[in-house]
Design an enzyme around this catalytic site. Structure first.
Site, PDB file in Angstrom:
ATOM      1  N   ARG A   1      58.767  55.069 -19.591  1.00  0.00           N
ATOM      2  CA  ARG A   1      59.717  55.040 -20.820  1.00  0.00           C
ATOM      3  C   ARG A   1      60.297  56.508 -20.902  1.00  0.00           C
ATOM      4  NH1 ARG A   1      57.756  56.571 -25.540  1.00  0.00           N
ATOM      5  NH2 ARG A   1      55.806  55.834 -25.308  1.00  0.00           N
TER       6      ARG A   1
ATOM      7  N   TYR B   1      84.322  46.503 -32.495  1.00  0.00           N
ATOM      8  CA  TYR B   1      83.244  45.658 -32.193  1.00  0.00           C
ATOM      9  C   TYR B   1      82.280  44.991 -33.148  1.00  0.00           C
ATOM     10  CZ  TYR B   1      79.353  43.156 -29.297  1.00  0.00           C
ATOM     11  OH  TYR B   1      78.417  42.512 -28.947  1.00  0.00           O
TER      12      TYR B   1
ATOM     13  N   ASP C   1      83.606  54.734 -27.967  1.00  0.00           N
ATOM     14  CA  ASP C   1      83.021  53.415 -27.133  1.00  0.00           C
ATOM     15  C   ASP C   1      84.210  53.256 -26.035  1.00  0.00           C
ATOM     16  OD1 ASP C   1      82.848  50.789 -26.186  1.00  0.00           O
ATOM     17  OD2 ASP C   1      82.091  50.073 -27.976  1.00  0.00           O
TER      18      ASP C   1
ATOM     19  N   LYS D   1      79.542  44.829 -19.437  1.00  0.00           N
ATOM     20  CA  LYS D   1      80.999  44.359 -19.136  1.00  0.00           C
ATOM     21  C   LYS D   1      81.645  44.735 -17.612  1.00  0.00           C
ATOM     22  CE  LYS D   1      80.309  42.892 -23.368  1.00  0.00           C
ATOM     23  NZ  LYS D   1      80.711  43.781 -24.413  1.00  0.00           N
TER      24      LYS D   1
HETATM   25  C1  LIG Z   1      80.007  44.039 -25.571  1.00  0.00           C
HETATM   26  C2  LIG Z   1      80.312  45.336 -26.260  1.00  0.00           C
HETATM   27  C3  LIG Z   1      79.525  46.113 -26.975  1.00  0.00           C
HETATM   28  C4  LIG Z   1      77.984  45.629 -26.992  1.00  0.00           C
HETATM   29  O1  LIG Z   1      77.408  45.966 -26.008  1.00  0.00           O
HETATM   30  P1  LIG Z   1      76.155  45.168 -25.219  1.00  0.00           P
HETATM   31  O2  LIG Z   1      75.659  45.531 -24.071  1.00  0.00           O
HETATM   32  O3  LIG Z   1      76.370  43.736 -25.671  1.00  0.00           O
HETATM   33  O4  LIG Z   1      74.956  45.442 -26.105  1.00  0.00           O
HETATM   34  C5  LIG Z   1      79.965  47.414 -27.519  1.00  0.00           C
HETATM   35  N1  LIG Z   1      81.294  47.573 -27.527  1.00  0.00           N
HETATM   36  C6  LIG Z   1      82.000  47.005 -27.006  1.00  0.00           C
HETATM   37  C7  LIG Z   1      83.428  47.280 -27.003  1.00  0.00           C
HETATM   38  C8  LIG Z   1      81.868  45.600 -26.328  1.00  0.00           C
HETATM   39  O5  LIG Z   1      82.509  44.802 -25.992  1.00  0.00           O
END
Ligand SMILES: *Cc1c(COP(=O)(O)O)cnc(C)c1O
Length: 352
Positions: free
Chosen positions: A46, A97, A168, A193
């Site tokens: 961890r 998001y 983000d 993504k």
């Molecule tokens: C998908 C997404 C998230 C969340 O990510 P996860 O890996 O699904 O937890 C956060 N911000 C954006 C812009 C996203 O497209």
């Protein structure tokens, strides 16, 4: 050897490799270990795992900071929100998001943060909201409305007021936008993504500009335990090796499709920020018409998520959790690396 002169494409391919020693593998192995022999960086799974390192090294070098892998994008975001002192003001985009907004709202309801939602594309509104804030959370382009912030201007204004700036960067990736260079303190990724890029991984990351902030985020990860799996970090590091090639190709496809969509008689409200791989548009005829368009495609997969080599689309409001500020008939198309002509043939038959 100094690597600071290397271009991002070279960094994507070469960073985070094991030492070039006789018999060493070219890729960092997947290390399955809960316990490690004392004397190294970590002795418990961890606290650290050698398999995280390749992913963290290559992403950190691409963003220009210290990267930390997390179990998901949301786990990464939560670790950053944990840096806000109790009751501190967080300024965030009204159309971020939905998972991010949900997490912030849950925290606001129990008094952990004081939430100020703004139009992130309206620089004056964002700057006015910064008074007394602890953190500015930026998502740009936003998911799914694809609004773009003037990142440099709002990060500078926030920095001058001592506000922590977190971005983000999931949609732009470090190849289209390097927030730490523009004044941000932290970058967050859903590596599920574009970074991984093959729709087979859920993973997140935080990248911090300075080592003290990185240490604070690492402490949150170790304490709260939202750690990445060894396989996921391996796959994401492998994905990043081809990020520039995939992104260039998908972006070229997106540009070709945006033009054709905007000229189609049944399509309205086409949104595309001019870069990246995601397009949003609406279909004449409303909810049912848009829903049936997404279900009629044969090549474009009717599915959620984005950033994979295969094109996917969905009507966002089919999810009950998507806020009603998103138009009911809005379709979010994630463009992959197939032939643009084949994609358009499929999309135009689905539009009917
Ligand atoms: C998908 C997404 C998230 C969340 O990510 P996860 O890996 O699904 O937890 C956060 N911000 C954006 C812009 C996203 O497209």
């Amino acid at each position: 050897m100094s690597r600071s002169h290397l271009s991002p494409e070279t960094v994507a391919v070469s960073a985070g490799r094991p030492g070039h020693l006789p018999g060493a593998p070219l890729n960092s192995p997947i290390t399955l270990a809960s316990a490690l022999v004392p004397g190294g960086d970590s002795e418990y799974g961890r606290h650290g795992n050698p398999a995280w390192s390749a992913f963290e090294a290559v992403l950190g070098e691409l963003e220009g900071g210290t990267a930390l892998a997390f179990a998901s994008g949301m786990a990464a975001s939560a670790a950053v929100f944990d840096l806000v002192p109790a009751g501190g003001v967080v300024v965030a985009p009204r159309h971020a998001y939905y998972g991010t907004l949900n997490e912030l709202r849950v925290r606001a309801e129990r008094g952990a943060v004081d939430l100020r939602l703004v139009d992130i594309a309206d620089t004056d509104e964002v700057v006015a909201a910064l008074a007394g804030a602890a953190m500015l959370w930026i998502e740009s382009p936003t998911n799914p409305l694809l609004e773009v912030a003037d990142l440099e201007a709002i990060a500078r204004a926030a920095g001058e007021s001592g506000v922590i700036v977190a971005v983000d960067n999931t949609f732009a990736t470090p190849l289209r936008q390097r927030p730490l260079d523009l004044g941000a303190d932290l970058v967050v990724h859903s590596a599920s993504k574009l970074l991984s890029g093959h729709s087979d991984v859920v993973l997140g990351a935080v990248v911090a500009r300075d080592p003290e902030t990185a240490a604070a985020v690492a402490a949150r990860r170790q304490s709260a335990g939202a750690i990445a799996g060894a396989l996921e970090t391996y796959l994401a590091a492998r994905g990043i090796r081809t990020l520039h090639v995939r992104l260039d190709r998908a972006e070229a496809n997106a540009r070709a499709l945006v033009e054709r969509l905007a000229g189609h008689p049944r399509v309205t409200g086409t949104r595309y920020p001019g870069f990246g791989t995601v397009i949003a548009f609406e279909v004449e005829g409303g909810t049912d018409a848009a829903q049936s368009v997404t279900e009629r495609s044969r090549l474009v997969t009717y599915a959620t998520s984005l950033g994979g080599v295969e094109s996917t689309w969905e009507r966002r409001r089919r999810h009950a959790s998507e806020p009603d500020t998103v138009p009911d008939a809005l379709i979010r198309l994630s463009v992959g690396i197939e032939s643009a002509d084949d994609l358009w043939a499929d999309i135009s038959q689905a539009l009917g």
